[in-house]
Design a protein around this motif. Structure first.
Motif, mmCIF file in Angstrom:
data_model
loop_
_atom_site.group_PDB
_atom_site.id
_atom_site.type_symbol
_atom_site.label_atom_id
_atom_site.label_comp_id
_atom_site.label_asym_id
_atom_site.label_seq_id
_atom_site.Cartn_x
_atom_site.Cartn_y
_atom_site.Cartn_z
ATOM 1 N N SER A 210 0.840 -1.202 0.000
ATOM 2 C CA SER A 210 0.000 0.000 0.000
ATOM 3 C C SER A 210 0.872 1.247 0.000
ATOM 4 C CB SER A 210 -0.907 0.006 1.233
ATOM 5 O OG SER A 210 -1.497 1.281 1.420
ATOM 6 N N ASP A 211 0.420 2.272 -0.708
ATOM 7 C CA ASP A 211 1.129 3.556 -0.711
ATOM 8 C C ASP A 211 0.340 4.609 0.060
ATOM 9 O OD1 ASP A 211 -0.973 3.988 -2.450
ATOM 10 O OD2 ASP A 211 0.224 4.997 -3.984
ATOM 11 N N LEU A 212 -0.394 4.156 1.087
ATOM 12 C CA LEU A 212 -1.174 5.101 1.888
ATOM 13 C C LEU A 212 -0.263 6.208 2.398
ATOM 14 C CD1 LEU A 212 -3.847 5.886 3.206
ATOM 15 C CD2 LEU A 212 -3.218 4.455 5.157
ATOM 16 N N ASN A 213 -0.612 7.419 2.059
ATOM 17 C CA ASN A 213 0.217 8.574 2.389
ATOM 18 C C ASN A 213 -0.017 9.051 3.815
ATOM 19 O OD1 ASN A 213 1.791 9.462 0.078
ATOM 20 N ND2 ASN A 213 -0.167 9.690 -0.944
ATOM 21 N N TYR B 231 -2.767 24.278 -2.742
ATOM 22 C CA TYR B 231 -3.349 23.079 -3.363
ATOM 23 C C TYR B 231 -2.633 21.861 -2.786
ATOM 24 C CZ TYR B 231 -4.957 26.294 -7.060
ATOM 25 O OH TYR B 231 -5.532 27.324 -7.760
ATOM 26 N N TYR B 232 -3.383 20.780 -2.655
ATOM 27 C CA TYR B 232 -2.789 19.508 -2.240
ATOM 28 C C TYR B 232 -3.084 18.473 -3.313
ATOM 29 C CZ TYR B 232 -2.214 15.047 0.199
ATOM 30 O OH TYR B 232 -1.842 13.769 0.534
ATOM 31 N N VAL B 233 -2.042 17.754 -3.739
ATOM 32 C CA VAL B 233 -2.191 16.736 -4.771
ATOM 33 C C VAL B 233 -2.103 15.354 -4.133
ATOM 34 C CG1 VAL B 233 -1.313 15.809 -6.943
ATOM 35 C CG2 VAL B 233 -1.116 18.246 -6.473
ATOM 36 N N PRO B 234 -3.211 14.618 -4.048
ATOM 37 C CA PRO B 234 -3.146 13.244 -3.539
ATOM 38 C C PRO B 234 -2.519 12.330 -4.591
ATOM 39 C CG PRO B 234 -5.356 13.716 -4.303
ATOM 40 C CD PRO B 234 -4.578 14.989 -4.442
ATOM 41 N N THR B 235 -2.318 11.074 -4.242
ATOM 42 C CA THR B 235 -1.780 10.130 -5.236
ATOM 43 C C THR B 235 -2.914 9.650 -6.134
ATOM 44 O OG1 THR B 235 -2.025 8.323 -3.637
ATOM 45 C CG2 THR B 235 0.148 9.354 -3.815
ATOM 46 N N ASP B 236 -3.478 10.594 -6.855
ATOM 47 C CA ASP B 236 -4.561 10.343 -7.796
ATOM 48 C C ASP B 236 -3.947 10.232 -9.192
ATOM 49 O OD1 ASP B 236 -6.509 11.434 -9.933
ATOM 50 O OD2 ASP B 236 -7.844 11.075 -8.236
ATOM 51 N N ASN B 237 -4.184 9.120 -9.864
ATOM 52 C CA ASN B 237 -3.461 8.861 -11.115
ATOM 53 C C ASN B 237 -3.784 9.852 -12.221
ATOM 54 O OD1 ASN B 237 -1.926 6.285 -10.534
ATOM 55 N ND2 ASN B 237 -3.981 5.702 -9.884
ATOM 56 N N ASN B 238 -5.032 10.275 -12.345
ATOM 57 C CA ASN B 238 -5.375 11.253 -13.374
ATOM 58 C C ASN B 238 -4.741 12.608 -13.096
ATOM 59 O OD1 ASN B 238 -7.011 9.737 -15.184
ATOM 60 N ND2 ASN B 238 -8.722 9.852 -13.749
ATOM 61 N N VAL B 239 -4.724 13.004 -11.830
ATOM 62 C CA VAL B 239 -4.149 14.300 -11.466
ATOM 63 C C VAL B 239 -2.624 14.266 -11.586
ATOM 64 C CG1 VAL B 239 -3.921 16.030 -9.652
ATOM 65 C CG2 VAL B 239 -6.088 14.814 -9.943
ATOM 66 N N VAL B 240 -2.013 13.209 -11.076
ATOM 67 C CA VAL B 240 -0.549 13.127 -11.093
ATOM 68 C C VAL B 240 -0.009 13.046 -12.520
ATOM 69 C CG1 VAL B 240 1.443 11.753 -10.380
ATOM 70 C CG2 VAL B 240 -0.453 12.107 -8.797
ATOM 71 N N SER B 241 -0.743 12.360 -13.396
ATOM 72 C CA SER B 241 -0.273 12.246 -14.781
ATOM 73 C C SER B 241 -0.306 13.589 -15.512
ATOM 74 C CB SER B 241 -1.110 11.211 -15.542
ATOM 75 O OG SER B 241 -2.457 11.631 -15.660
ATOM 76 N N ALA B 242 -1.045 14.564 -14.968
ATOM 77 C CA ALA B 242 -1.101 15.900 -15.565
ATOM 78 C C ALA B 242 -0.757 16.957 -14.517
ATOM 79 C CB ALA B 242 -2.494 16.149 -16.142
ATOM 80 N N VAL B 243 0.184 16.638 -13.637
ATOM 81 C CA VAL B 243 0.484 17.520 -12.514
ATOM 82 C C VAL B 243 1.031 18.869 -12.957
ATOM 83 C CG1 VAL B 243 2.877 16.772 -12.107
ATOM 84 C CG2 VAL B 243 1.440 17.524 -10.166
ATOM 85 N N THR B 244 1.568 18.959 -14.162
ATOM 86 C CA THR B 244 2.053 20.253 -14.653
ATOM 87 C C THR B 244 0.919 21.271 -14.735
ATOM 88 O OG1 THR B 244 1.828 19.432 -16.930
ATOM 89 C CG2 THR B 244 4.020 19.331 -15.939
ATOM 90 N N THR B 245 -0.298 20.800 -14.935
ATOM 91 C CA THR B 245 -1.461 21.699 -14.927
ATOM 92 C C THR B 245 -1.648 22.295 -13.543
ATOM 93 O OG1 THR B 245 -2.572 20.427 -16.658
ATOM 94 C CG2 THR B 245 -3.954 21.856 -15.320
#
Length: 327
Positions: free
Chosen positions: A145-148, A220-234
Motif C-alpha cells: 500500500s502507498d497510503l500517504n 493546493y494539495y495533490v493526492p496520489t490520484d493517477n489522473n491528477v498526477v499524470s497531468a500535474v504540470t497543470t
C-alpha cells in the motif's frame, strides 16, 4: 543377443526419462541459479511514481539474480484497457502478475483467480475490495500500500504558510484511493484551521477546468490520484498563476514543480513488492498468508525555487531537514 540389446535399450530410455524429469518441469526452474519466471505487469498509466514502483519491482529480481520474461502493459489511464490487459493475462501462461495502481489491481483481481496477483501503489486495498483484510488477505492477491501520511503532508501547508486558511484538492471521482485520501485530509484539516475545497474529474483532460472551479485558495494539495498526477504540470501552472502553495504527495511531483512533500519512495515500495513476489515464486508462500505491507520510509523533499514561483518561501529548518532539495 536380442534380449540383451533390448534390455540395454530399456535401461537407456529409462535413464533419459529420469534426466528429463529432473531437468524439465515448471518455469520456476530448480534450486540454485536456474530460476526463470514469466511475469505480467499491468500499469494503469505512466507517471513518475508508478514508473518508479515498476522499476523497483523489476530491480528486486535483478538484484536476486532471477531471470524473468517480462510482459509489460500500460492501460494509458483507461479502465477498459486495464480490464482487457487483465483478461489477456488471465489466459496467458504467466507465473505471476503485478498490478500497479488501484484500478489496474481491481481489474486484475477480478479477472485472474488461478495465479498469484501482487499489487503496488494501492492506497486502501480493503476499501478497493482487493483483500479481506491487510493482515490476512485471504485470496490470491496481496501487495503493498502507498497510503500517504496525509495529515503530515497537509501540515506542510501550515509549516510554509502559517496564515493559510483554504486548501484546494482535485481528485478522480472513480478512484476509491483518492476518496480515502480526501476524507483523511478533511479530518486532519479540522485541527489545523484549514478549509478543504474540492472538485472532481473523470479524466486528466478535465483538470484545468476543475482547478479553476475551486476559486481562490491559499494552497493546493495533490493526492496520489493517477489522473491528477499524470497531468500535474497543470496543477503547477495553476499554483504559479494563483500564487498558491502546491503540496505534493510524492517526490516525483516536487521534481515536476510542486513545492514540498513528505512522502514515500516509490522505487523502494516497488522493491518491497518484488521481495514479496520472490517469496511467492521461490519459497512457495501463498498470497493469502502474506499481509499487505506499507513503506516504513518517509522522506522530506523540497523545491525552494518552485515555492518562490508560488509566492511562498520554504523555512530554512525544512530545507535543512530535507532528504532531497530540488535545485
Amino acid at each position: 543377443m536380442r534380449l540383451k540389446q533390448l534390455a540395454v535399450a530399456i535401461v537407456a530410455v529409462g535413464s533419459m526419462a529420469a534426466v528429463s524429469a529432473c531437468s524439465g518441469g515448471d518455469s520456476g526452474g530448480g534450486e540454485g541459479g536456474g530460476d526463470s519466471y514469466s511475469i505480467g505487469i499491468s500499469q494503469l498509466v505512466q507517471h513518475p511514481a508508478l514508473d518508479a514502483a515498476t522499476s523497483g519491482f523489476k530491480k528486486s529480481f535483478e538484484d536476486a539474480g532471477v531471470e524473468v520474461d517480462w510482459d509489460e502493459q500500460n492501460a494509458n489511464g483507461e479502465q477498459a484497457n486495464a480490464t482487457s490487459i487483465a483478461q489477456n493475462f488471465a489466459s496467458s501462461d504467466l507465473d505471476l502478475v503485478l498490478a500497479v495502481a488501484t484500478p489496474a489491481a481491481q481489474a486484475a483481481a477480478q479477472a485472474i483467480t488461478d495465479k498469484p496477483v501482487l499489487f503496488t501503489a494501492v492506497t486502501d486495498p480493503v476499501e478497493a475490495g482487493l483483500v479481506q483484510s491487510n493482515e490476512a488477505p485471504g485470496g490470491n492477491v496481496t501487495g503493498t500500500s502507498d497510503l500517504n501520511p496525509v495529515a503530515d503532508q497537509l501540515q506542510l501547508v501550515k509549516d510554509v504558510k502559517p496564515d493559510a486558511k483554504t486548501v484546494g484538492i482535485v481528485y478522480s471521482s472513480g478512484e476509491v484511493n483518492s476518496q480515502v485520501q480526501v476524507d483523511l485530509a478533511k479530518e486532519a484539516a479540522k485541527g489545523m484551521g484549514l478549509e478543504i475545497k474540492e472538485a472532481t474529474i473523470a479524466n486528466s483532460g478535465e483538470l484545468g477546468q476543475a482547478v479553476d472551479s475551486l476559486g481562490k485558495v491559499d494552497a493546493y494539495y495533490v493526492p496520489t490520484d493517477n489522473n491528477v498526477v499524470s497531468a500535474v504540470t497543470t496543477m503547477v501552472q495553476a499554483a504559479e498563476k494563483n500564487k498558491a502553495l502546491l503540496v505534493g504527495s510524492e517526490a516525483g511531483q516536487v521534481e515536476q514543480g510542486a513545492a514540498i512533500t513528505r512522502g514515500i519512495d516509490y522505487t523502494k515500495l516497488g522493491e518491497q513488492t518484488g521481495a514479496m513476489a520472490l517469496k511467492v515464486l521461490k519459497d512457495g508462500a501463498k498470497p493469502a498468508d502474506l499481509p499487505v505491507e506499507t513503506s516504513d520510509t518517509l522522506e522530506l523533499v523540497v523545491n525552494p525555487e518552485a515555492a518562490k514561483r508560488q509566492g511562498a518561501e520554504i523555512p530554512q529548518n525544512l530545507i535543512d531537514e530535507a532528504a532531497t532539495v530540488i535545485e
